[in-house]
Motif scaffolding. Structure first.
Motif, PDB file in Angstrom:
ATOM      1  N   GLU A  60       0.714  -1.029   0.070  1.00 52.86           N
ATOM      2  CA  GLU A  60       0.365  -0.054   0.018  1.00 52.86           C
ATOM      3  C   GLU A  60       1.398   1.387   0.153  1.00 52.86           C
ATOM      4  OE1 GLU A  60      -2.491   1.474  -1.265  1.00 52.86           O
ATOM      5  OE2 GLU A  60      -4.057   0.286   0.452  1.00 52.86           O
ATOM      6  N   SER A  61       0.673   1.843  -0.614  1.00 51.54           N
ATOM      7  CA  SER A  61       0.829   3.429  -0.767  1.00 51.54           C
ATOM      8  C   SER A  61       0.194   4.574   1.094  1.00 51.54           C
ATOM      9  CB  SER A  61       0.421   4.766  -1.853  1.00 51.54           C
ATOM     10  OG  SER A  61       1.275   5.693  -2.021  1.00 51.54           O
ATOM     11  N   SER A  62       1.046   4.896   1.854  1.00 48.27           N
ATOM     12  CA  SER A  62       0.293   5.726   2.992  1.00 48.27           C
ATOM     13  C   SER A  62       1.812   6.303   2.844  1.00 48.27           C
ATOM     14  CB  SER A  62      -0.285   4.754   3.630  1.00 48.27           C
ATOM     15  OG  SER A  62      -0.671   5.610   5.170  1.00 48.27           O
ATOM     16  N   SER A  63       1.707   7.762   3.850  1.00 46.37           N
ATOM     17  CA  SER A  63       2.509   8.722   4.799  1.00 46.37           C
ATOM     18  C   SER A  63       1.759   9.149   5.797  1.00 46.37           C
ATOM     19  CB  SER A  63       3.038  10.175   4.231  1.00 46.37           C
ATOM     20  OG  SER A  63       1.579  10.502   3.323  1.00 46.37           O
ATOM     21  N   ASP A  86       6.534   8.780   1.957  1.00 43.94           N
ATOM     22  CA  ASP A  86       7.181  10.087   1.183  1.00 43.94           C
ATOM     23  C   ASP A  86       8.086  10.383   2.593  1.00 43.94           C
ATOM     24  OD1 ASP A  86       5.257  11.489   2.224  1.00 43.94           O
ATOM     25  OD2 ASP A  86       4.702  11.739   0.067  1.00 43.94           O
ATOM     26  N   TRP A  87       9.191  11.728   2.523  1.00 45.01           N
ATOM     27  CA  TRP A  87       9.342  12.265   2.624  1.00 45.01           C
ATOM     28  C   TRP A  87       8.837  12.807   4.446  1.00 45.01           C
ATOM     29  CZ3 TRP A  87       7.618  16.972   4.050  1.00 45.01           C
ATOM     30  CH2 TRP A  87       7.215  18.248   3.296  1.00 45.01           C
ATOM     31  N   ALA A  88       7.468  12.816   3.628  1.00 46.47           N
ATOM     32  CA  ALA A  88       6.349  13.691   5.173  1.00 46.47           C
ATOM     33  C   ALA A  88       6.815  13.009   5.889  1.00 46.47           C
ATOM     34  CB  ALA A  88       4.811  14.239   4.348  1.00 46.47           C
ATOM     35  N   LEU A  89       6.354  11.764   5.875  1.00 46.49           N
ATOM     36  CA  LEU A  89       6.354  10.744   7.035  1.00 46.49           C
ATOM     37  C   LEU A  89       7.397  10.911   8.580  1.00 46.49           C
ATOM     38  CD1 LEU A  89       4.860   7.324   7.701  1.00 46.49           C
ATOM     39  CD2 LEU A  89       7.367   6.937   6.713  1.00 46.49           C
ATOM     40  N   ASP A  90       5.929  11.092   9.355  1.00 42.36           N
ATOM     41  CA  ASP A  90       6.998  11.938  10.504  1.00 42.36           C
ATOM     42  C   ASP A  90       7.578  10.583  10.450  1.00 42.36           C
ATOM     43  OD1 ASP A  90       6.515  12.806  12.914  1.00 42.36           O
ATOM     44  OD2 ASP A  90       5.496  10.414  13.992  1.00 42.36           O
ATOM     45  N   GLU A 103       7.993  -3.520   6.134  1.00 43.10           N
ATOM     46  CA  GLU A 103       8.615  -2.934   5.179  1.00 43.10           C
ATOM     47  C   GLU A 103       8.394  -1.123   4.804  1.00 43.10           C
ATOM     48  OE1 GLU A 103       9.716  -5.936   2.821  1.00 43.10           O
ATOM     49  OE2 GLU A 103       9.203  -7.691   4.383  1.00 43.10           O
ATOM     50  N   VAL A 104       8.947  -0.235   4.922  1.00 43.54           N
ATOM     51  CA  VAL A 104       8.476   1.289   4.806  1.00 43.54           C
ATOM     52  C   VAL A 104       9.962   1.579   3.078  1.00 43.54           C
ATOM     53  CG1 VAL A 104       8.832   3.121   5.069  1.00 43.54           C
ATOM     54  CG2 VAL A 104       7.813   1.689   6.782  1.00 43.54           C
ATOM     55  N   ALA A 105       9.352   1.374   2.758  1.00 44.50           N
ATOM     56  CA  ALA A 105      10.159   2.359   0.774  1.00 44.50           C
ATOM     57  C   ALA A 105       9.760   3.625   1.219  1.00 44.50           C
ATOM     58  CB  ALA A 105       9.765   1.668   0.093  1.00 44.50           C
ATOM     59  N   ILE A 106      10.709   4.597   0.641  1.00 41.02           N
ATOM     60  CA  ILE A 106      10.463   6.589   0.814  1.00 41.02           C
ATOM     61  C   ILE A 106      10.916   6.727  -0.585  1.00 41.02           C
ATOM     62  CG2 ILE A 106      11.531   8.192   1.910  1.00 41.02           C
ATOM     63  CD1 ILE A 106       9.966   6.702   3.073  1.00 41.02           C
ATOM     64  N   VAL A 107      10.380   7.433  -1.113  1.00 33.76           N
ATOM     65  CA  VAL A 107      10.409   7.976  -2.393  1.00 33.76           C
ATOM     66  C   VAL A 107      10.564   9.499  -2.347  1.00 33.76           C
ATOM     67  CG1 VAL A 107       8.712   8.292  -4.468  1.00 33.76           C
ATOM     68  CG2 VAL A 107       8.218   6.481  -3.637  1.00 33.76           C
ATOM     69  N   GLY A 114       0.781  14.714 -10.132  1.00 32.73           N
ATOM     70  CA  GLY A 114       0.517  14.398  -9.238  1.00 32.73           C
ATOM     71  C   GLY A 114       2.107  14.278  -8.069  1.00 32.73           C
ATOM     72  N   GLY A 115       2.598  14.413  -8.122  1.00 30.91           N
ATOM     73  CA  GLY A 115       3.603  14.759  -7.107  1.00 30.91           C
ATOM     74  C   GLY A 115       3.955  13.678  -6.850  1.00 30.91           C
ATOM     75  N   LEU A 116       4.213  14.192  -5.121  1.00 30.23           N
ATOM     76  CA  LEU A 116       4.254  12.627  -4.370  1.00 30.23           C
ATOM     77  C   LEU A 116       3.706  11.354  -4.445  1.00 30.23           C
ATOM     78  CD1 LEU A 116       6.607  14.091  -2.130  1.00 30.23           C
ATOM     79  CD2 LEU A 116       8.319  12.994  -3.154  1.00 30.23           C
ATOM     80  N   GLN A 117       2.583  11.996  -4.026  1.00 27.51           N
ATOM     81  CA  GLN A 117       1.426  11.381  -4.173  1.00 27.51           C
ATOM     82  C   GLN A 117       1.110   9.346  -5.679  1.00 27.51           C
ATOM     83  OE1 GLN A 117      -2.135  13.112  -2.608  1.00 27.51           O
ATOM     84  NE2 GLN A 117      -3.044  10.923  -2.548  1.00 27.51           N
ATOM     85  N   GLN A 118       1.207  10.529  -6.385  1.00 26.06           N
ATOM     86  CA  GLN A 118       2.031   9.449  -7.766  1.00 26.06           C
ATOM     87  C   GLN A 118       2.873   8.887  -8.298  1.00 26.06           C
ATOM     88  OE1 GLN A 118      -0.594   8.849 -10.127  1.00 26.06           O
ATOM     89  NE2 GLN A 118       0.341   7.741 -10.508  1.00 26.06           N
ATOM     90  N   ALA A 119       4.198   9.465  -7.022  1.00 23.89           N
ATOM     91  CA  ALA A 119       5.134   8.567  -7.000  1.00 23.89           C
ATOM     92  C   ALA A 119       5.308   7.311  -6.092  1.00 23.89           C
ATOM     93  CB  ALA A 119       6.588   9.815  -7.108  1.00 23.89           C
ATOM     94  N   ARG A 120       4.832   7.692  -5.427  1.00 22.16           N
ATOM     95  CA  ARG A 120       4.337   7.000  -4.710  1.00 22.16           C
ATOM     96  C   ARG A 120       3.461   5.852  -5.407  1.00 22.16           C
ATOM     97  NH1 ARG A 120       1.893   9.741  -0.146  1.00 22.16           N
ATOM     98  NH2 ARG A 120       0.353   8.142  -0.253  1.00 22.16           N
TER      99      ARG A 120
END
Length: 357
Positions: A60-63, A86-90, A103-107, A114-120
């Motif tokens: 899933e994609s989620s920050s 992405d970088w906004a993840l606390d 397992e967390v992958a950072i974009v 679509g910005g970071l949301q689309q990149a994720r």
């Protein structure tokens, strides 16, 4: 042996909201972690339909809190969870997700559209392609997201009785679209108000940089059923942060910024409609924001802080107008396409039809 449904419901007590009166006619539905409800419901449905098997892999994609909800459920039921963020993840949330085994992958690089949301989402699709049998809950487009909120509507009816107005922040679209849909089976005149932020495309703003976790978006989720909304409000980050502190100081409710945004709009609407019962949705508590929204040094880095909250919103003629302060628009239960065409914007929103249930 416990059934799959019994296992899934171990966290059910954490799903529902606490009903807290803020005035004689204004009630908050305050959640510990709202996303637990749709996450569990989606996983249960996936198990029933054979799309998620014992020991399976969830991608899933989620920050934010949907990722946390999935991690809490996955660790209980033996699923492997891969989250794209992405970088906004606390950083504290990141640490907690790792502790839970996710397992967390950072974009880092935004997509051209679509910005970071689309990149994720692009990275997510790589995982789905490379891992056969993996399951994607797809919180933005999965109709079970909105359907899960029938349980919330039932609780509101049981505790509050007739609800005249429902106010809530809009991100994936599930909570407001689903809760208002179910409430209207009994209260067809329910007034539903969505709360968004400038730069979010959800209600027709041009896509821009978003600085509010959980509010708005740079892509339009299918779960935003525009025809459910009577009115939409947009608040800037500074206004949202001020309202979040106001909620804490005046009512002792330590909630996140999306809750603060919804509170400001609900309090204003309730004040102007004193004979109406208003329920406002508060999605999560404020613990993830101790080093940001609740930290004065961090707030001092935000342009415009501290600016006083406006007494009332500016009424705009079209949702695509520039918005530098709290603004509102009379949506009147129309699709996004109908609203933009009526406003003469000539934009192709690519969605916004009623989703149905």
């Amino acid at each position: 042996m416990m059934s799959v449904h019994t296992l899934m419901r171990r966290l059910e007590e954490f799903e529902g909201p606490r009903l807290v009166p803020l005035s004689a006619t204004l009630f908050s539905a305050s959640f510990f972690l709202m996303k637990l409800l749709p996450a569990r419901f989606m996983l249960e449905r996936a198990v029933e339909q054979g799309r998620l098997r014992p020991g399976g892999i969830i991608c899933e994609s989620s920050s934010g809190t949907f990722g946390l909800a999935l991690a809490m459920l996955a660790v209980q039921h033996g699923y492997r969870l891969i989250l794209v963020s992405d970088w906004a993840l606390d950083r504290h949330l990141h640490r907690r997700l790792i502790e839970l085994g996710a397992e967390v992958a950072i974009v880092d690089t935004p997509a051209p559209a679509g910005g970071l949301q689309q990149a994720r989402l692009d990275r997510l699709h790589e995982y789905l392609r490379d891992i056969p049998g993996s399951y994607w809950p797809s919180q933005y487009d999965n109709r079970d997201n909105a359907r899960s909120y029938g349980k919330v509507a039932e609780k509101l009816i049981d505790r509050v009785g007739k609800v005249d107005c429902l106010v809530g922040p809009v991100g994936s679209g599930g909570s407001m679209s689903g809760t208002s849909h179910y409430l209207r089976t009994l209260f067809p005149d329910l007034h539903a108000i969505g709360v968004d932020t400038p730069g979010s495309v959800l209600f027709g703003q041009p896509s821009g940089r978003l600085n509010l976790s959980g509010l708005g978006g740079n892509i339009l989720p299918a779960n935003v059923d525009h025809s459910q909304f009577d009115e939409v409000h947009w608040l800037t980050p500074v206004e949202v942060f001020q309202a979040t502190h106001q909620l804490h100081r005046q009512h002792g409710l330590f909630m996140g910024p999306t809750s603060g945004a919804a509170y400001r709009v609900a309090e204003w609407w309730s004040h102007n409609n004193p004979d109406k019962k208003v329920v406002v949705l508060f999605p999560d508590e404020g613990h993830r924001y101790v080093e940001t929204v609740y930290d004065q040094q961090w707030l001092a880095t935000i342009a415009g802080w501290p600016s006083p909250l406006p007494a009332c919103p500016i009424t705009v003629g079209a949702p695509s107008e520039p918005m530098s302060a709290w603004s509102r628009f009379s949506w009147r239960r129309r699709t996004l396409q109908q609203v933009l065409e009526r406003a003469g914007d000539g934009l192709n929103p690519g969605g916004g039809q009623s989703n149905g249930f």
